[in-house]
Design a protein around this motif. Structure first.
Motif, PDB file in Angstrom:
ATOM      1  N   UNK A   3       0.827  -1.205   0.000  1.00 20.73           N
ATOM      2  CA  UNK A   3       0.000   0.000   0.000  1.00 20.73           C
ATOM      3  C   UNK A   3       0.862   1.256   0.000  1.00 20.73           C
ATOM      4  N   UNK A   4       1.876   1.275   0.857  1.00 21.37           N
ATOM      5  CA  UNK A   4       2.762   2.437   0.941  1.00 21.37           C
ATOM      6  C   UNK A   4       3.540   2.624  -0.359  1.00 21.37           C
ATOM      7  N   UNK A   5       4.061   1.519  -0.906  1.00 20.88           N
ATOM      8  CA  UNK A   5       4.805   1.603  -2.164  1.00 20.88           C
ATOM      9  C   UNK A   5       3.914   2.134  -3.285  1.00 20.88           C
ATOM     10  N   UNK A   6       2.685   1.634  -3.360  1.00 23.69           N
ATOM     11  CA  UNK A   6       1.778   2.029  -4.440  1.00 23.69           C
ATOM     12  C   UNK A   6       1.407   3.507  -4.349  1.00 23.69           C
ATOM     13  N   UNK A   7       1.203   3.994  -3.116  1.00 26.73           N
ATOM     14  CA  UNK A   7       0.807   5.396  -2.944  1.00 26.73           C
ATOM     15  C   UNK A   7       1.956   6.342  -3.284  1.00 26.73           C
ATOM     16  N   UNK A   8       3.162   6.009  -2.809  1.00 22.79           N
ATOM     17  CA  UNK A   8       4.303   6.925  -2.947  1.00 22.79           C
ATOM     18  C   UNK A   8       5.080   6.761  -4.246  1.00 22.79           C
ATOM     19  N   UNK A   9       4.959   5.599  -4.893  1.00 25.17           N
ATOM     20  CA  UNK A   9       5.691   5.385  -6.157  1.00 25.17           C
ATOM     21  C   UNK A   9       4.948   4.370  -7.019  1.00 25.17           C
ATOM     22  N   UNK A  10       3.796   4.744  -7.556  1.00 22.82           N
ATOM     23  CA  UNK A  10       3.003   3.797  -8.354  1.00 22.82           C
ATOM     24  C   UNK A  10       3.716   3.316  -9.613  1.00 22.82           C
ATOM     25  N   UNK A  11       4.761   4.031 -10.023  1.00 22.29           N
ATOM     26  CA  UNK A  11       5.482   3.670 -11.252  1.00 22.29           C
ATOM     27  C   UNK A  11       6.511   2.554 -11.025  1.00 22.29           C
ATOM     28  N   UNK A  12       6.799   2.233  -9.763  1.00 20.39           N
ATOM     29  CA  UNK A  12       7.823   1.227  -9.462  1.00 20.39           C
ATOM     30  C   UNK A  12       7.181  -0.138  -9.229  1.00 20.39           C
ATOM     31  N   UNK A  13       7.723  -1.151  -9.873  1.00 22.35           N
ATOM     32  CA  UNK A  13       7.212  -2.521  -9.757  1.00 22.35           C
ATOM     33  C   UNK A  13       7.470  -3.078  -8.359  1.00 22.35           C
TER      34      UNK A  13
END
Length: 398
Positions: free
Chosen positions: A134-144
């Motif tokens: 969730x945190x990764x998607x919110x802060x960097x949606x472009x990163x796999x």
């Protein structure tokens, strides 16, 4: 011309799952793996050096330690103290709260080095996968996001066999448990925590009992934040938390088993030890009983419960959290004073409070002794008025 390797940042703790991921991603999948540990106050310098050494041995191209301890205290722990947050009345959400801060640090680092992907070792049956994703998607949606342990549905036995097969030397007996250490406590999972009838053996806890004689400590708070222990001032509250842990952990205080509802819908069970967190919250709550009004305590308890639940369920980045923090901050204006605690093996007693804002210190009366702000006739009339609604109810029911 050789294809350029994809660069992935792996959230690395040196435990079983992340050790497997480091070797698997670099050896079997051909990634350029850069490991990063986001330290929330649970590791010594020696432990951090050992973790870095292990990462390089497992195939990491580089390793970095990201210290987020002060940020974790400033933006989370102090609000958990202010809110007296204990999930299920038991667990100070040690791991639950720190995961979001680790994830934020990891994704910020991944962006800074131009990573193509970010990875973590969470399984598909726990809360941490949601917290990281969730945190990764919110802060960097472009990163796999890459999650080998979850995607391959791996068991601990499989990972241990894989590492052994490739010549990795480790204390595999210790790896039977999943241990997560942070400033606000240590969680212990595996084996007995998977069976509702069992509890963790003494040997499973990282801290062992070495103190058996009772002793007393004092914790001083200023506007809700710990500032001194046993009269010694600590400008940084993080050091006060560590001092209480140093004094109380040898008694085995703060150990328990938490059973609760997970983000993914199933019941979860984990052991923990959090001597400082448990004592800090108990002392702070007692101080608030002396310094806050009835309705301040009532509404703060509601906010504390919601704040803890949102932290647990990976909602830290929701702006409503800032609104709740504002209320908690406001409530701590007069929560200052010193609390004395007696420590014993596995238990403690809150002895008393000394505060300039103690609401028991007044000219209005002493409970059970003398009323100075009213007369006997005042109380008789007050009681008659209070009784009126119930008199009406019972008279109509006859």
């Amino acid at each position: 011309m050789e294809d350029k390797k994809k660069k992935v940042v792996l959230a690395f703790s040196g435990g079983l799952d992340t050790s497997f991921c480091a070797m698997y991603l670099s050896r079997d999948k051909g990634y350029e793996v850069h490991t990063a540990i986001a330290n929330t106050g649970g590791f010594s310098d020696e432990e951090l050096k050992a973790i870095e050494k292990r990462a390089i041995e497992l195939g990491a191209a580089s390793h970095v330690t990201l210290d987020v301890t002060d940020r974790y205290y400033r933006d989370s722990i102090r609000y958990m103290i202010a809110g007296n947050v204990l999930r299920g009345g038991t667990y100070p959400i040690s791991v639950s709260s720190e995961r979001t801060f680790q994830a934020m640090a990891i994704i910020e680092y991944a962006k800074s080095i131009g990573a193509d992907a970010v990875a973590h070792g969470s399984t598909g049956a726990g809360n941490d996968q949601v917290r990281f994703d969730l945190t990764f998607q919110i802060l960097a949606p472009e990163i796999e996001i890459i999650t080998p342990t979850r995607d391959m549905t791996l068991t601990r036995e499989y990972e241990i066999d894989y590492l052994r097969k490739h010549g990795v030397k480790a204390d595999y007996k210790k790896m039977e448990y999943s241990i997560n250490k942070g400033l606000w406590g240590t969680s212990v999972g595996g084996k007995e925590t998977l069976d509702s009838k069992l509890t963790l053996p003494e040997s499973a806890y990282p801290s062992q009992i070495t103190q058996t004689e009772p002793s007393r400590i004092t914790i001083t708070f200023a506007k809700g934040e710990p500032t001194a222990v046993n009269g010694v001032e600590f400008p940084n509250p993080v050091d006060a938390i560590r001092k209480v842990e140093e004094l109380a952990a040898p008694y085995g205080i703060g150990r328990d088993m938490h059973i609760g509802d997970t983000i993914i819908g199933i019941k979860g069970r984990v052991g923990f030890e959090a001597a400082s967190a448990i004592l800090m919250i108990a002392a702070h709550k007692m101080l608030e009983k002396h310094t806050l009004t009835k309705w301040q305590q009532y509404w703060k308890e509601q906010i504390g419960n919601w704040y803890g639940m949102f932290l647990h369920e990976a909602q830290y980045l929701d702006p409503v959290m800032r609104d709740m923090e504002a209320m908690l901050d406001s409530s701590q204006k007069h929560v200052s004073g010193t609390v004395e605690i007696e420590l014993r093996p596995y238990s403690y007693t809150l002895v008393g409070v000394d505060s300039p804002y103690d609401l028991m210190k007044s000219d209005f009366g002493e409970y059970g002794e003398v009323g100075k702000a009213w007369t006997a006739e005042d109380v008789k009339g007050f009681t008659r008025m209070m009784a009126t609604p119930m008199k009406i109810y019972y008279s109509n029911k006859k």
